[in-house]
Design an enzyme around this catalytic site. Sequence first.
Site, PDB file in Angstrom:
ATOM      1  N   LYS A 232       0.863  -1.234   0.079  1.00 45.61           N
ATOM      2  CA  LYS A 232       0.118  -0.176   0.144  1.00 45.61           C
ATOM      3  C   LYS A 232       1.065   1.141   0.042  1.00 45.61           C
ATOM      4  O   LYS A 232       1.268   1.693   1.044  1.00 45.61           O
ATOM      5  CB  LYS A 232      -0.861  -0.022   1.327  1.00 45.61           C
ATOM      6  CG  LYS A 232      -2.402   0.935   1.045  1.00 45.61           C
ATOM      7  CD  LYS A 232      -2.089   2.105   0.539  1.00 45.61           C
ATOM      8  CE  LYS A 232      -1.563   3.268   1.907  1.00 45.61           C
ATOM      9  NZ  LYS A 232      -1.351   4.483   1.182  1.00 45.61           N
TER      10      LYS A 232
ATOM     11  N   CYS B 189      13.784  11.310   6.095  1.00 47.89           N
ATOM     12  CA  CYS B 189      13.951  10.861   7.351  1.00 47.89           C
ATOM     13  C   CYS B 189      15.246  10.742   8.097  1.00 47.89           C
ATOM     14  O   CYS B 189      15.265  11.073   9.265  1.00 47.89           O
ATOM     15  CB  CYS B 189      13.404   9.793   7.632  1.00 47.89           C
ATOM     16  SG  CYS B 189      14.234   8.205   7.069  1.00 47.89           S
TER      17      CYS B 189
HETATM   18  P1  NAD Z   1       2.471   9.210   6.482  1.00 40.70           P
HETATM   19  O1  NAD Z   1       2.621   8.812   8.006  1.00 40.70           O
HETATM   20  O2  NAD Z   1       1.529  10.471   6.663  1.00 40.70           O
HETATM   21  O3  NAD Z   1       2.042   8.193   5.583  1.00 40.70           O
HETATM   22  C1  NAD Z   1       2.654   7.048   5.379  1.00 40.70           C
HETATM   23  C2  NAD Z   1       1.614   6.139   4.945  1.00 40.70           C
HETATM   24  O4  NAD Z   1       0.644   5.761   5.966  1.00 40.70           O
HETATM   25  C3  NAD Z   1       1.161   6.264   3.702  1.00 40.70           C
HETATM   26  O5  NAD Z   1       0.732   4.930   3.044  1.00 40.70           O
HETATM   27  C4  NAD Z   1      -0.426   7.048   3.983  1.00 40.70           C
HETATM   28  O6  NAD Z   1      -1.356   6.713   3.150  1.00 40.70           O
HETATM   29  C5  NAD Z   1      -0.504   6.183   5.186  1.00 40.70           C
HETATM   30  N1  NAD Z   1      -1.463   6.988   6.340  1.00 40.70           N
HETATM   31  C6  NAD Z   1      -1.462   8.393   6.550  1.00 40.70           C
HETATM   32  N2  NAD Z   1      -2.372   8.707   7.222  1.00 40.70           N
HETATM   33  C7  NAD Z   1      -3.054   7.503   7.917  1.00 40.70           C
HETATM   34  C8  NAD Z   1      -3.834   7.376   8.772  1.00 40.70           C
HETATM   35  N3  NAD Z   1      -4.578   8.358   9.391  1.00 40.70           N
HETATM   36  N4  NAD Z   1      -4.268   5.986   9.013  1.00 40.70           N
HETATM   37  C9  NAD Z   1      -3.868   5.024   8.325  1.00 40.70           C
HETATM   38  N5  NAD Z   1      -2.822   5.180   7.233  1.00 40.70           N
HETATM   39  C10 NAD Z   1      -2.345   6.532   7.046  1.00 40.70           C
HETATM   40  O7  NAD Z   1       3.972   9.768   6.107  1.00 40.70           O
HETATM   41  P2  NAD Z   1       4.250  10.447   4.864  1.00 40.70           P
HETATM   42  O8  NAD Z   1       4.004  11.866   5.236  1.00 40.70           O
HETATM   43  O9  NAD Z   1       3.983   9.739   3.606  1.00 40.70           O
HETATM   44  O10 NAD Z   1       6.066  10.421   4.949  1.00 40.70           O
HETATM   45  C11 NAD Z   1       6.825  11.243   5.781  1.00 40.70           C
HETATM   46  C12 NAD Z   1       7.227  10.717   7.086  1.00 40.70           C
HETATM   47  O11 NAD Z   1       7.669   9.472   7.022  1.00 40.70           O
HETATM   48  C13 NAD Z   1       8.142  11.428   7.850  1.00 40.70           C
HETATM   49  O12 NAD Z   1       7.741  11.564   9.200  1.00 40.70           O
HETATM   50  C14 NAD Z   1       9.285  10.988   7.731  1.00 40.70           C
HETATM   51  O13 NAD Z   1      10.633  10.916   8.963  1.00 40.70           O
HETATM   52  C15 NAD Z   1       9.011   9.613   7.775  1.00 40.70           C
HETATM   53  N6  NAD Z   1       9.939   8.303   7.070  1.00 40.70           N
HETATM   54  C16 NAD Z   1      10.620   7.803   8.088  1.00 40.70           C
HETATM   55  C17 NAD Z   1      11.557   7.026   7.447  1.00 40.70           C
HETATM   56  C18 NAD Z   1      12.417   5.969   8.264  1.00 40.70           C
HETATM   57  O14 NAD Z   1      12.920   5.117   7.900  1.00 40.70           O
HETATM   58  N7  NAD Z   1      12.415   6.096   9.560  1.00 40.70           N
HETATM   59  C19 NAD Z   1      11.858   6.810   6.127  1.00 40.70           C
HETATM   60  C20 NAD Z   1      10.903   7.691   5.425  1.00 40.70           C
HETATM   61  C21 NAD Z   1      10.078   8.442   5.775  1.00 40.70           C
END
Ligand code: NAD
Length: 506
Positions: free
Chosen positions: A185, A293
Amino acid sequence: MTETIEAPRAQALKQINHWIGGRAVAGTSGRSGAVYNPATGRQVAEVDFATVEEVDAAVQAAKAAFVEWRSFSIAKRAELFFNIRELVHERKEEVAKILVSEHGKVLSDAIGEVTRGLEVIEYCCGIPTLLKSEYSEQASTGIDVYSIRQPLGVVAGITPFNFPAMVPMWMWAPALACGNTFVLKPSEKDPSASVWTAELLKEAGLPDGVFNVVHGDKTAVDAVLTHPDIAAVSFVGSTPIARYVYETATSHGKRCQALGGAKNHMIVLPDADVDMAADAAVSAAYGSAGERCMAISQIVAVGHVADELIEAIKTRIPKVKVGDGMDPSSEMGPLVTREHRDKVASYVENAPGEGADVLVDGREGAPGDGFFLKPSLIDNVKPGMKAYEDEIFGPVLGVTRVDSYDEAVHLVNENPYGNGTAIFTRDGGVARQFQFDVQAGMVGINVPIPVPVAYHSFGGWKASLFGDRHIYGPEGIEFYTRGKVVTSRWPDPATSKVDLGFPQTR
Ligand code: NAD
C-alpha cells in the site's frame, strides 16, 4: 462486431489502478486521490482508493500464490532476483523520471534513490547464503538438530511519499527473496512507482499474485492491519501513524516493524573542519528539500564554532539552485504538496515570535507556480520552540548553541526521536565516546546522513521505530522468516528401545 472508438478527452488525467494477481485492476470504490506534479502545481493523475473488498482480493491473490512461491527452490529465487536486478539497473532512469514527476526531487537524487534501493535487491541475490541454516550433528547419540528459517506467508508494506521506489524495495525485496508473497500500500501522493515496480517484476518472471499493489488511504491501511491472512506488516512513515500501525497490527496478531519520523541532530565541536561541516550541513538539510527521514534538521554548535559555522552555511545557501527536478542544473526541487509547503513555511514565519532568529528566509523568491520553498536557516532555536520540537520535514535548518559536548549529547538523548545523528570533530576519542553515549539507531562520524549499506540494517530508536527488528539487511531476513528447529533420528534397529523418560542427550 461493432467497435466504438471514443474521442480522447481533453487533458484526460492518467488513472492509476491497483495491481492484483499480475494485472492492473480498476478501483470500484468511486473514491480516488489527486496526484500532482509538484514542480508545476498541476494535477497529473488520479489514483484509485481501495475498498476493504479490493484489499481482500489482493490478499487472496497473494495467499494463492504463496503455495507455489514458497516451493520455488532458493536457486530459482536467486536467479529471478538477478533478473530483477538487471532490469531495475537498466531502467533506473525511467523510474527516476516518474519519481521526479510525482515527488518533485531532482533527477540525480531520484537516480540515487533507485541506486540505494537496488543495493537491497543485490543483497537479496545472495538469498542462498542468507538462508543457510545451522546444523548440529550428533547432538545426542544418533540424533542431529538443525535450525531452518521459513517464510511467514502473506506480508504487507505501507510506505511514505518521500522514497516511492526505495522504501518499498527495502520491504518487498527481502520479503519475496525469503519466500513470502506481498501486498504493497504505497503513498497516495506519488503512487506510480509502485505500479512500475509491479510491471517490472512480472517482466522479470515473478509469478502472478506474488506481488500486489493496493492504493488508498486509511480504509486500505486498516483493511491490511486487521486482515486475518496477513502475517506481518512493515510500515515507514510519520511517528503518530507508525505508533497506530504497530498497535493495531500487533493487536491483530501480526508481526510488525513500524519506522517513524525523526529530528536528526548534527553536533559540531569546536575542533571540527568548519568547511567540511558546512558542506555536510547544507547537503543534508536541503537535499531532497529536507524531505528525508535522515535529513539533518538541527545543528548543535558547541562553543565558539557557532558563528564561523553559521557564516559558512550562509555563504553556501544562495548557491543552492532551486528549480524543476527535470532541469539538470537544479539541486533542490519543490515540496510534495501545496499544504506541506505551506506548513513548512509556517515554521519560518512563527520562529521570530518564539524568540529564534531567521537568518535566511526561504519564503522569499521561490520560483514558478509549483510547491517551492527555498532553504531557510534559523539561529537560536531552543527546546520548547515548535521549530525545535517538530519534525518540520522541509528545507529548514535550525541551529542551537550550547557550551559543551555534554550539553550537546544531552539534547540528542532527551529528544523523543532517535533515528539518525552525526558528530563533526577531529578528535577520535570524543567521536568514540559519542558512539557509546548517544541514543539513536544510526550514527555518523563526520558523515551527515549515515544510511546503512544494504548488508547492515536500517532503523532508529525511541519514537523513530516501533517493533524490535530494523529494516532490510540481516534483520530484514529475520523479520520475514520464522525459525523452526528439527531434531531428527534415523531408524537404527541396533539402538532402538522403549524409553518413557524425558528425552535426554546421550
Ligand atoms: P505518513 O505517515 O503521512 O504516511 C505514511 C503511510 O501511511 C502512507 O501510505 C499513508 O497513506 C498512510 N497513512 C497516512 N495517514 C494515515 C492514517 N490516518 N491512518 C492509516 N494510514 C495512514 O507519512 P508521509 O508524510 O507519507 O512520509 C513522511 C514521514 O515518513 C516523515 O515523518 C518521515 O520522517 C517518515 N519517514 C521515516 C523513515 C524511516 O526510515 N524512519 C523513512 C522515510 C520516511
